[in-house]
Design a protein around this motif. Structure first.
Motif, PDB file in Angstrom:
ATOM      1  N   TRP A 193       0.828  -1.203   0.000  1.00  0.00           N
ATOM      2  CA  TRP A 193       0.000   0.000   0.000  1.00  0.00           C
ATOM      3  C   TRP A 193       0.862   1.252   0.000  1.00  0.00           C
ATOM      4  O   TRP A 193       1.882   1.314   0.683  1.00  0.00           O
ATOM      5  N   ARG A 194       0.442   2.248  -0.774  1.00  0.00           N
ATOM      6  CA  ARG A 194       1.125   3.540  -0.810  1.00  0.00           C
ATOM      7  C   ARG A 194       0.136   4.642  -0.463  1.00  0.00           C
ATOM      8  O   ARG A 194      -1.034   4.581  -0.841  1.00  0.00           O
ATOM      9  N   VAL A 202      -5.739   0.239  -3.838  1.00  0.00           N
ATOM     10  CA  VAL A 202      -5.718   1.474  -3.056  1.00  0.00           C
ATOM     11  C   VAL A 202      -6.385   1.290  -1.699  1.00  0.00           C
ATOM     12  O   VAL A 202      -6.126   2.054  -0.771  1.00  0.00           O
ATOM     13  N   ALA A 203      -7.237   0.254  -1.550  1.00  0.00           N
ATOM     14  CA  ALA A 203      -7.878  -0.109  -0.279  1.00  0.00           C
ATOM     15  C   ALA A 203      -8.454   1.125   0.426  1.00  0.00           C
ATOM     16  O   ALA A 203      -9.242   1.850  -0.169  1.00  0.00           O
ATOM     17  N   LYS A 204      -8.044   1.376   1.679  1.00  0.00           N
ATOM     18  CA  LYS A 204      -8.618   2.498   2.434  1.00  0.00           C
ATOM     19  C   LYS A 204      -8.349   3.845   1.780  1.00  0.00           C
ATOM     20  O   LYS A 204      -9.068   4.820   2.017  1.00  0.00           O
ATOM     21  N   GLY A 205      -7.321   3.897   0.914  1.00  0.00           N
ATOM     22  CA  GLY A 205      -7.011   5.136   0.210  1.00  0.00           C
ATOM     23  C   GLY A 205      -8.083   5.558  -0.785  1.00  0.00           C
ATOM     24  O   GLY A 205      -8.088   6.709  -1.237  1.00  0.00           O
ATOM     25  N   PHE A 206      -9.000   4.647  -1.123  1.00  0.00           N
ATOM     26  CA  PHE A 206     -10.107   4.983  -2.025  1.00  0.00           C
ATOM     27  C   PHE A 206     -10.853   6.216  -1.527  1.00  0.00           C
ATOM     28  O   PHE A 206     -11.194   7.122  -2.298  1.00  0.00           O
ATOM     29  N   TRP A 207     -11.094   6.260  -0.213  1.00  0.00           N
ATOM     30  CA  TRP A 207     -11.889   7.341   0.363  1.00  0.00           C
ATOM     31  C   TRP A 207     -11.127   8.661   0.378  1.00  0.00           C
ATOM     32  O   TRP A 207     -11.753   9.725   0.378  1.00  0.00           O
ATOM     33  N   LEU A 208      -9.806   8.588   0.417  1.00  0.00           N
ATOM     34  CA  LEU A 208      -8.987   9.790   0.342  1.00  0.00           C
ATOM     35  C   LEU A 208      -8.941  10.314  -1.090  1.00  0.00           C
ATOM     36  O   LEU A 208      -9.131  11.504  -1.342  1.00  0.00           O
ATOM     37  N   LYS A 209      -8.696   9.404  -2.035  1.00  0.00           N
ATOM     38  CA  LYS A 209      -8.570   9.801  -3.447  1.00  0.00           C
ATOM     39  C   LYS A 209      -9.879  10.332  -4.009  1.00  0.00           C
ATOM     40  O   LYS A 209      -9.888  11.303  -4.772  1.00  0.00           O
ATOM     41  N   GLN A 210     -10.985   9.694  -3.675  1.00  0.00           N
ATOM     42  CA  GLN A 210     -12.269  10.066  -4.255  1.00  0.00           C
ATOM     43  C   GLN A 210     -12.955  11.226  -3.527  1.00  0.00           C
ATOM     44  O   GLN A 210     -13.941  11.764  -4.015  1.00  0.00           O
ATOM     45  N   GLY A 211     -12.462  11.597  -2.360  1.00  0.00           N
ATOM     46  CA  GLY A 211     -12.968  12.779  -1.681  1.00  0.00           C
ATOM     47  C   GLY A 211     -14.028  12.548  -0.622  1.00  0.00           C
ATOM     48  O   GLY A 211     -14.462  13.500   0.029  1.00  0.00           O
ATOM     49  N   HIS A 212     -14.447  11.290  -0.413  1.00  0.00           N
ATOM     50  CA  HIS A 212     -15.502  11.037   0.574  1.00  0.00           C
ATOM     51  C   HIS A 212     -15.073  11.443   1.980  1.00  0.00           C
ATOM     52  O   HIS A 212     -15.874  11.997   2.741  1.00  0.00           O
ATOM     53  N   ALA A 213     -13.826  11.141   2.339  1.00  0.00           N
ATOM     54  CA  ALA A 213     -13.371  11.413   3.704  1.00  0.00           C
ATOM     55  C   ALA A 213     -13.439  12.908   4.004  1.00  0.00           C
ATOM     56  O   ALA A 213     -13.930  13.324   5.064  1.00  0.00           O
ATOM     57  N   GLU A 214     -12.971  13.722   3.061  1.00  0.00           N
ATOM     58  CA  GLU A 214     -12.983  15.167   3.272  1.00  0.00           C
ATOM     59  C   GLU A 214     -14.414  15.706   3.280  1.00  0.00           C
ATOM     60  O   GLU A 214     -14.744  16.616   4.052  1.00  0.00           O
ATOM     61  N   LEU A 215     -15.268  15.153   2.442  1.00  0.00           N
ATOM     62  CA  LEU A 215     -16.678  15.552   2.437  1.00  0.00           C
ATOM     63  C   LEU A 215     -17.301  15.356   3.815  1.00  0.00           C
ATOM     64  O   LEU A 215     -17.985  16.251   4.342  1.00  0.00           O
ATOM     65  N   LEU A 216     -17.072  14.214   4.415  1.00  0.00           N
ATOM     66  CA  LEU A 216     -17.688  13.906   5.698  1.00  0.00           C
ATOM     67  C   LEU A 216     -17.075  14.723   6.834  1.00  0.00           C
ATOM     68  O   LEU A 216     -17.784  15.156   7.746  1.00  0.00           O
TER      69      LEU A 216
END
Length: 273
Positions: free
Chosen positions: A21-22, A70-84
């Motif tokens: 993972w990166r 990308v595993a957990k990084g999916f939410w970082l790359k796609q913007g969901h984490a920042e949205l929430l």
């Protein structure tokens, strides 16, 4: 020996996704705290935790990723984490066992969701929790909602498949493996079957189900089958997203997604806050 057998069984399903993972490029790691969580699946799960941007958080959200390197990084790359976080929620991301930075053990992925959710609740015991999952993460989150002791008051599930066979039907070797597991270890297969979990939800948390009209892997008709089973158990909302491919509803309809998801969470977590 047991874990070796599971790793061999997993290979046709997930082998190409289980890579080192990166950290996603152009994402600032500074707000994120690294955690390790022990799961009853036997795995040590890698997780990331970040605080809400609001001074007083409304709740905390666990994000369960789809398949992918990308595993957990999916939410970082796609913007969901920042949205929430911007919407007033603390956020935890984690890798299911065998993905990202988590160790690989059994296929009891709902136990990983359960362990991560309970760890998040320990961090914020006074706040209500929800889970947001996509594809595999959504399906395993739904199965986790049938587990005693889950902490979730609501769930947002995008592209959750009704059964493993629905998702893997295009792939001969994984399909054969699933059919063999139904014969040799039926209890294990049932624990990973969202349609089975739909009749056994603990606490009956309200659900928002999201399906893309351009999803070739989990089409709307699969979602409608699962929705039919769930709507007899708990309050269930269903959103068909125009132009959305698999797990990409936020990309296809960012404003509508932000409004729909945050309004759902605000409504159903507020009563528990």
């Amino acid at each position: 020996m047991k874990n070796t057998a599971y790793r061999l069984f997993k290979k046709p399903f997930f082998g190409r996704f289980m890579r080192p993972w990166r950290w996603p490029e152009q994402i600032d790691p500074q707000p994120w705290q690294r955690l390790t969580i022990d799961s009853s699946s036997g795995a040590r799960l890698s997780a990331l935790l970040a605080e809400s941007h609001a001074p007083e958080a409304k709740g905390a959200i666990l994000l369960a990723h789809p398949m992918g390197t990308v595993a957990k990084g999916f939410w970082l790359k796609q913007g969901h984490a920042e949205l929430l976080r911007a919407a007033g929620y603390h956020v935890m991301l984690f890798d299911l066992n065998g993905f990202g930075e988590s160790s690989s053990t059994t296929m009891d992925y709902p136990l990983d969701v359960l362990a991560a959710g309970q760890a998040l609740q320990q961090h914020y015991p006074q706040l209500p929790l929800a889970v947001l999952g996509a594809s595999m993460g959504a399906a395993m989150s739904l199965c986790a909602l049938a587990q005693p002791g889950h902490p979730f008051k609501a769930a947002v599930l995008e592209a959750a498949f009704p059964t493993l066979l629905h998702f893997w039907r295009r792939y001969p070797i994984p399909s054969l493996g699933i059919r063999l597991s139904m014969l040799l270890y039926p209890a294990g297969e049932r624990r990973l079957r969202p349609l089975h979990a739909a009749e056994r939800l603990v606490g009956k948390p309200p659900l928002l189900m999201i399906y893309g009209e351009d999803d070739d892997y989990t089409p709307v008709e699969d979602g409608l089958q699962l929705h039919l089973a769930l709507s007899g158990t708990t309050h269930t909302e269903f959103w068909r997203v125009p132009g959305a491919a698999h797990t990409l509803a936020y990309t296809a309809q960012p404003q509508a997604y932000a409004q729909r998801v945050t309004a759902f969470l605000d409504t159903y977590l507020a009563s528990h806050n």
